[in-house]
Scaffold this motif. Sequence first.
Motif, PDB file in Angstrom:
ATOM      1  N   SER A 156       0.928  -1.322  -0.225  1.00 33.97           N
ATOM      2  CA  SER A 156      -0.077  -0.020  -0.031  1.00 33.97           C
ATOM      3  C   SER A 156       1.094   1.161  -0.021  1.00 33.97           C
ATOM      4  N   VAL A 162      -8.656   5.957  -4.010  1.00 37.19           N
ATOM      5  CA  VAL A 162      -9.448   4.900  -3.582  1.00 37.19           C
ATOM      6  C   VAL A 162     -10.297   4.442  -4.888  1.00 37.19           C
ATOM      7  N   THR A 163     -10.092   3.222  -5.370  1.00 33.49           N
ATOM      8  CA  THR A 163     -10.682   2.767  -6.658  1.00 33.49           C
ATOM      9  C   THR A 163     -11.652   1.913  -6.186  1.00 33.49           C
ATOM     10  N   ARG A 164     -11.524   1.138  -5.151  1.00 33.13           N
ATOM     11  CA  ARG A 164     -12.556  -0.113  -4.667  1.00 33.13           C
ATOM     12  C   ARG A 164     -13.075   0.430  -3.367  1.00 33.13           C
ATOM     13  N   PRO A 165     -13.966   1.259  -3.154  1.00 32.17           N
ATOM     14  CA  PRO A 165     -14.481   1.590  -1.823  1.00 32.17           C
ATOM     15  C   PRO A 165     -15.282   0.418  -1.174  1.00 32.17           C
ATOM     16  N   PHE A 166     -14.751   0.452   0.218  1.00 37.95           N
ATOM     17  CA  PHE A 166     -15.749  -0.441   1.071  1.00 37.95           C
ATOM     18  C   PHE A 166     -17.295   0.310   0.891  1.00 37.95           C
ATOM     19  N   VAL A 167     -18.235  -0.488   0.860  1.00 36.47           N
ATOM     20  CA  VAL A 167     -19.703   0.193   0.925  1.00 36.47           C
ATOM     21  C   VAL A 167     -20.482  -0.161   1.984  1.00 36.47           C
ATOM     22  N   GLU A 222      -4.649  -8.600  -4.392  1.00 36.80           N
ATOM     23  CA  GLU A 222      -5.068  -9.187  -3.267  1.00 36.80           C
ATOM     24  C   GLU A 222      -3.972 -10.383  -2.700  1.00 36.80           C
ATOM     25  N   GLY A 226      -6.803  -0.739  -4.589  1.00 37.15           N
ATOM     26  CA  GLY A 226      -6.663  -1.634  -5.755  1.00 37.15           C
ATOM     27  C   GLY A 226      -5.026  -2.475  -5.569  1.00 37.15           C
ATOM     28  N   ARG A 243      -6.921  -2.842  -0.114  1.00 42.10           N
ATOM     29  CA  ARG A 243      -8.080  -3.350  -0.834  1.00 42.10           C
ATOM     30  C   ARG A 243      -8.813  -1.976  -1.274  1.00 42.10           C
ATOM     31  N   ALA A 244      -8.703  -1.016  -0.840  1.00 40.84           N
ATOM     32  CA  ALA A 244      -9.590   0.000  -1.557  1.00 40.84           C
ATOM     33  C   ALA A 244      -8.855   0.740  -2.483  1.00 40.84           C
TER      34      ALA A 244
END
Lengths: 183, 286
Positions: free
Chosen positions: B26, B137-142, B269, B266, B263-264
């Motif tokens: 990160s 942030v490209t993959r936010p937690f919802v 994994e 990108g 994760r957020a």
Amino acid sequence: MAAIDTALAARVSAEAGTNAYKCYQCKKCSTGCPVAGFAELHPAQIIRLVQLGDLDSVLDGDFIWLCTGCETCTTRCPQGIDIAAVMDEMRIIARQTKRVKKDAPFANILDLNLKSMKRWGRLYEVELLMLDKLTRPSSLMDDVGMGIKMFAKGKINPLPTVGDRTQMKRMLAEIEKIKGERS
Amino acid sequence: MKQLAYYPGCSLHGTAPELDSSFRASAAALDVELAEIPGWECCGNTAAHSADRLLAAALPVNELTKVKTDMRLDAVAVPCAACFSRFMAGAHEMQDEGMRADVERVVGRAYPGGVTVRNLVDVYYDEVGLDELTTRVTRPFVGLKVAAYYGCLLTRPPEVTLADDPEYPTHMEAIVKALGAVPVEWSYKTDCCGASLALCEQDVVIELVRKILTNAKACGAEAVVCACPLCQVNLDTRQAGIKTKDAAWQEIPILYLSQMVGRAIGVPEGKLGLKKHMVDVVGVMA
């Protein structure tokens, strides 16, 4: 009747870099202490015993070996006493005077932790775990299942990683030299 | 590109490899270059300060000296809260002239000072900054509800850690909010989990962990996020012990802040180490 050492508070205060005399027993430290409910005494009582010079009661009790060093007491003390440093100092005195409570498992862990650091320059977790099991038989079956699971998940490194051991040795030798000059 | 010295500490080479890999990945994605301190040695926690005050100060000061004098850097990232606490304590001890003279003699050279010590939260909050983080942030937690857990040593004692709100810190909450998650208000965020007793006082530790996690769940959290490898391992592994005493115990995943950030933004994994947890985290990180 316990032996009274009237110089105890002055000595502990000097070594811990704080003033244990300033405690007026408000007990904020004990209220916030996570392990007070599990121990025979609580932090305010330890400070009082230090003021009174009753070292025996501190060293014979289990509190100093249950203290997690979480610094809640130090943070909240309205008198600004570094209570956690006093607890450190009590453990130092216990070690120096060879009066570590026999059934205090934490003392064993701390001892192995120090040896590991001196040997490898870092903490070698697996060796510490194994040696703890050998030197403290009551721990033999603790966490065996969890250890196997953690190993399977790659969370236990079987090999030591090594720091600058030359500098570690040099520093430890210099500390012994300084202590020798002042004793 | 920012450059920080990096002190992983023993846990990140042992029980917390997922903190090491998710932090490195990160940081790199956020343009923070980490330079590991060559030949770093133990920070001294927990044993040194219970054994010898001079040793406890000399160990972290030795590392701070390497950062400034050898690596010529002004800041060091220390993602383990226990190591962070010793680094800050070492620097604090140098304000005492007598101690400083002794420590310099032990370390073998002058203490240059002037190194900022950054814990895991600080790296994202202060070095990267919330504005920059938000744009990445490209993959936010919802709407994932998380309890941010600080434990003891990130904030206490404030004279040493320089934390601005030691009883109710909120930097981690601000970070997870920037990632799209919803931080919960709760009462145990700075209570001690007892990790230093993890190997030897299991009944005490299980009870401390049970209290913390019970409150997190009662306040609506679906996961706990933390910034210390000792807290994470303790909160994660001790839930098995809680289950032996309370069969109805509902497990709650324990995440690293670096995994959530990764994760957020990108990070692949494979770098997040999501399979290394005892309590499954894959569901909340999906």
